[in-house]
Design an enzyme around this catalytic site. Structure first.
Site, mmCIF file in Angstrom:
data_model
loop_
_atom_site.group_PDB
_atom_site.id
_atom_site.type_symbol
_atom_site.label_atom_id
_atom_site.label_comp_id
_atom_site.label_asym_id
_atom_site.label_seq_id
_atom_site.Cartn_x
_atom_site.Cartn_y
_atom_site.Cartn_z
ATOM 1 N N GLY A 188 0.766 -1.248 0.000
ATOM 2 C CA GLY A 188 0.000 0.000 0.000
ATOM 3 C C GLY A 188 0.789 1.285 0.000
ATOM 4 N N TYR A 225 0.881 -1.808 -12.316
ATOM 5 C CA TYR A 225 -0.521 -1.772 -12.746
ATOM 6 C C TYR A 225 -0.672 -1.125 -14.127
ATOM 7 C CZ TYR A 225 -0.873 -2.781 -7.784
ATOM 8 O OH TYR A 225 -0.698 -3.346 -6.535
ATOM 9 N N TYR A 270 -8.836 5.329 -12.620
ATOM 10 C CA TYR A 270 -8.605 5.865 -11.260
ATOM 11 C C TYR A 270 -8.319 7.364 -11.260
ATOM 12 C CZ TYR A 270 -7.260 0.901 -10.942
ATOM 13 O OH TYR A 270 -7.202 -0.453 -11.047
ATOM 14 N N CYS A 316 -11.829 3.962 -29.617
ATOM 15 C CA CYS A 316 -13.061 4.703 -29.894
ATOM 16 C C CYS A 316 -13.924 4.864 -28.660
ATOM 17 C CB CYS A 316 -13.816 4.003 -31.016
ATOM 18 S SG CYS A 316 -12.819 3.982 -32.497
ATOM 19 N N GLU A 317 -13.440 5.632 -27.707
ATOM 20 C CA GLU A 317 -14.180 5.961 -26.489
ATOM 21 C C GLU A 317 -13.686 7.313 -25.996
ATOM 22 O OE1 GLU A 317 -15.017 3.511 -23.274
ATOM 23 O OE2 GLU A 317 -14.773 1.633 -24.374
HETATM 24 N N1 LLP Z 1 -1.505 -7.006 -0.870
HETATM 25 C C1 LLP Z 1 -2.799 -7.131 -1.226
HETATM 26 C C2 LLP Z 1 -3.623 -8.099 -0.523
HETATM 27 C C3 LLP Z 1 -3.306 -6.330 -2.269
HETATM 28 O O1 LLP Z 1 -4.586 -6.440 -2.609
HETATM 29 C C4 LLP Z 1 -2.461 -5.425 -2.936
HETATM 30 C C5 LLP Z 1 -2.964 -4.578 -4.034
HETATM 31 C C6 LLP Z 1 -1.116 -5.350 -2.529
HETATM 32 C C7 LLP Z 1 -0.678 -6.153 -1.487
HETATM 33 C C8 LLP Z 1 -0.128 -4.435 -3.180
HETATM 34 O O2 LLP Z 1 -0.436 -3.110 -2.957
HETATM 35 P P1 LLP Z 1 0.569 -1.940 -3.389
HETATM 36 O O3 LLP Z 1 1.795 -2.044 -2.524
HETATM 37 O O4 LLP Z 1 0.878 -2.133 -4.814
HETATM 38 O O5 LLP Z 1 -0.188 -0.706 -3.135
HETATM 39 N N2 LLP Z 1 -4.731 -1.316 -10.069
HETATM 40 C C9 LLP Z 1 -4.703 -0.309 -9.020
HETATM 41 C C10 LLP Z 1 -4.089 -0.836 -7.729
HETATM 42 C C11 LLP Z 1 -4.771 -2.087 -7.204
HETATM 43 C C12 LLP Z 1 -4.147 -2.626 -5.947
HETATM 44 C C13 LLP Z 1 -4.724 -3.962 -5.598
HETATM 45 N N3 LLP Z 1 -4.174 -4.593 -4.439
HETATM 46 C C14 LLP Z 1 -3.953 0.920 -9.542
HETATM 47 O O6 LLP Z 1 -3.512 0.928 -10.675
HETATM 48 O O7 LLP Z 1 -3.827 1.899 -8.818
#
Ligand code: LLP
Length: 422
Positions: free
Chosen positions: A239, A375, A318, A346-347
């Site tokens: 996170g 991502y 997002y 096309c959007e």
């Molecule tokens: N652990 C769990 C259980 C998760 O669901 C996630 C991310 C992470 C770790 C890793 O989180 P990070 O350190 O990357 O923040 N597609 C979205 C982000 C989706 C995150 C999903 N879960 C974007 O592009 O912002």
């Protein structure tokens, strides 16, 4: 900090000119920097130096095998959320005892596969999943090591689509019910309680929600030990945010994050687990695209590039902000103009930036969309029958195509014509 910088007026990825790369690979493409990946992993790891810890890079952020292998060789474990990701981690040479498995919808088949592989732990997200896991493990003669993911009902102050720690989010078991569920889990066949888990959301740029969540984790670990459970590890999830927008969003330094973690784990004598994704991969990747046309609307200017929402969906999904740098440095000296950067899909939602003050890009100019290593490629699709774009990895003065651009034949060849149409 990353290793994309201008040299002799041209943007380079480490030692490689993006001009040269674009003429060899064709645009658009993703480009990853080994030195940046390495640096980010090491900064995170060093923040926990001296502690008994396991960093499980979150595969979903960027699951290219070359990325996984690079991180694995640095000592990283992996956090996976599907059989596919588990297979990727194993294919990249990650030892099963360094893999954790998260997600609210693991199937019984996925559980059986992960048990066969002998992963470190499952992050269990509900009582129903716990029951299923117990049945699958017992039937196969396995012991499933688990942590229960707890939902603390804390607002991580991030985009609503990537918040996971609020009561209304689908993730985890409500904090107030966790203790009782541990008691039940302890009596289930095939289940070994080993830890507690929490992940409150992604792109978090404020330490306060982490601190609040971790304090709850600490209390829970204490209570569970009082109840007689052995709590060997606390998994703090991922996170930690990244600076997408220069000085405008400044995430906490991993050292400050580590202080918050260490305060919560103080004297508990537990192993610390982490699942960072974005923090490791985001700044290690860029999307390189070429300007196809510039276009004046009635009251707007559009810069049409050859990358689109199917290649990088973050801006439209997002409202994400990615900086855009010209590959030709000279352009930066010219006065900026406000433009929408849009793709060929096309959007109206197909944009990479809206009303952005950018150098005056012209037809044929190359543009680097920054902080696209997490991502980005993993969320791409073939919408509008656009082949997935290549991924390139740089290491010093060398580069390799780590996922080639598929041909149209390969793309069309995925479909089958039923007999009655032949
Ligand atoms: N652990 C769990 C259980 C998760 O669901 C996630 C991310 C992470 C770790 C890793 O989180 P990070 O350190 O990357 O923040 N597609 C979205 C982000 C989706 C995150 C999903 N879960 C974007 O592009 O912002």
């Amino acid at each position: 900090m990353h290793h994309f910088a201008y040299r002799h007026g041209v943007l380079h990825a480490e030692g490689i000119s993006l001009n040269d790369m674009a003429s060899q690979v064709g645009t658009p493409f993703y480009c990853y920097s080994t030195a940046t990946l390495t640096r980010h992993y090491e900064v995170f790891a060093q923040a926990f130096a001296g502690a008994d810890s396991l960093i499980c890079y979150s595969v979903k952020a960027n699951s290219n095998l070359a990325v996984l292998k690079t991180l694995g060789q640095l000592g990283s474990g992996m956090d996976v959320v599907s059989e596919g990701e588990l297979r990727r981690a194993r294919a990249a040479g990650i030892a099963p005892e360094r893999i954790v498995f998260s997600g609210v919808g693991k199937t019984r088949e996925e559980m059986a596969f992960a048990l066969e592989e002998g992963i470190h732990a499952f992050n269990v997200e509900s009582e129903a999943e716990l029951t299923a896991l117990s049945e699958v493990a017992a039937a196969g003669g396995h012991e499933a090591r688990i942590a229960i993911r707890v939902n603390p009902d804390i607002d991580p102050k991030t985009h609503k689509k990537i918040s996971t720690g609020k009561a209304e989010d689908k993730f985890g078991v409500p904090y107030a019910r966790a203790r009782e569920l541990y008691t039940r889990a302890a009596a289930m066949p095939g289940i070994q309680l080993r830890g507690v888990h929490m992940h409150i959301g992604s792109q978090i740029t404020d330490l306060t929600p982490f601190g609040d969540a971790f304090a709850l984790l600490r209390d829970l670990a204490g209570q569970l030990r009082e109840d007689g459970h052995s709590i060997e590890f606390i998994n703090f999830g991922g996170g930690l945010g990244v600076p997408y927008r220069g000085d405008n969003d400044v995430p906490p330094h991993p050292d400050d994050y580590a202080r918050t973690v260490r305060a919560a784990a103080k004297d508990l004598n537990v192993r610390l687990l982490f699942e960072p994704g974005r923090m490791i991969a985001a700044n290690a990747g860029i999307l390189v695209t070429r300007v196809l046309y510039t276009k004046k609307g009635a009251n707007k200017t559009f810069t049409v590039v050859d990358a689109a929402m199917n290649d990088l969906i973050r801006p439209t999904l997002y409202e994400a902000w990615h900086e855009m740098w010209p590959v030709r440095e000279e352009l930066r000296k010219e006065s900026p103009q406000t433009t929408d950067v849009v793709g060929p899909v096309c959007e109206t939602g197909d944009y990479l930036a809206l009303d952005r003050a950018l150098p005056p890009f012209h037809e044929g100019d190359l543009m680097a969309v920054m902080t696209a290593g997490a991502y980005g490629a993993v969320q791409s699709s073939t919408y509008n029958t656009r082949p997935l774009i290549p991924e390139v990895m740089v290491s010093g003065d060398g580069f390799a195509i780590v996922r080639p651009r598929p041909s149209f034949e390969e793309l069309l060849g995925l479909d089958r014509i039923p007999e009655w149409l032949k």
